[in-house]
Design a protein around this motif. Structure first.
Motif, short mmCIF file in Angstrom:
data_model
loop_
_atom_site.label_atom_id
_atom_site.label_comp_id
_atom_site.label_asym_id
_atom_site.label_seq_id
_atom_site.Cartn_x
_atom_site.Cartn_y
_atom_site.Cartn_z
N UNK A 32 -20.66 -6.66 -21.98
CA UNK A 32 -20.08 -6.00 -20.81
C UNK A 32 -21.09 -5.00 -20.26
N UNK A 33 -21.29 -5.04 -18.93
CA UNK A 33 -22.27 -4.16 -18.28
C UNK A 33 -21.66 -3.05 -17.44
N UNK A 47 -18.45 -6.41 -14.79
CA UNK A 47 -19.72 -7.12 -14.73
C UNK A 47 -20.15 -7.44 -16.16
N UNK A 48 -20.69 -8.66 -16.35
CA UNK A 48 -21.19 -9.05 -17.67
C UNK A 48 -22.63 -9.54 -17.55
N UNK A 49 -23.34 -9.48 -18.66
CA UNK A 49 -24.72 -9.93 -18.73
C UNK A 49 -24.79 -11.44 -18.49
N UNK A 50 -25.71 -11.88 -17.63
CA UNK A 50 -25.93 -13.29 -17.41
C UNK A 50 -25.10 -13.91 -16.30
N UNK A 51 -24.23 -13.15 -15.67
CA UNK A 51 -23.42 -13.65 -14.55
C UNK A 51 -23.60 -12.73 -13.36
N UNK A 52 -23.73 -13.32 -12.20
CA UNK A 52 -23.84 -12.55 -10.97
C UNK A 52 -22.44 -12.23 -10.47
#
Length: 68
Positions: A32-33, A47-52
């Protein structure tokens, strides 16, 4: 996943697809970002790592910590 469980940096599994019967497909491990944001529709996203862009927190599951 509940809003209170969303912690920046938390390791989670993201499921790209959740079928009507509840079957979860296409899992991938990520982090989780961002904090949770609520869209005008009421959907809670982050927002999560690796997904726009943003993803629904309903598509996330916490990865259990393992003891060594």
């Amino acid at each position: 996943m509940q809003k209170s469980e969303v912690i920046v940096g938390q390791l989670v599994t993201y499921f790209a697809v959740i079928k009507e019967d509840g079957t979860k497909l296409n899992p991938c491990s990520t982090r989780i970002l961002s904090e949770v944001t609520e869209l005008p529709s009421g959907e809670e996203v982050c927002q999560i790592e690796g997904k726009r862009g943003l993803v629904s927190i309903q598509h996330l599951e916490i990865v259990p910590q393992t003891e060594n």
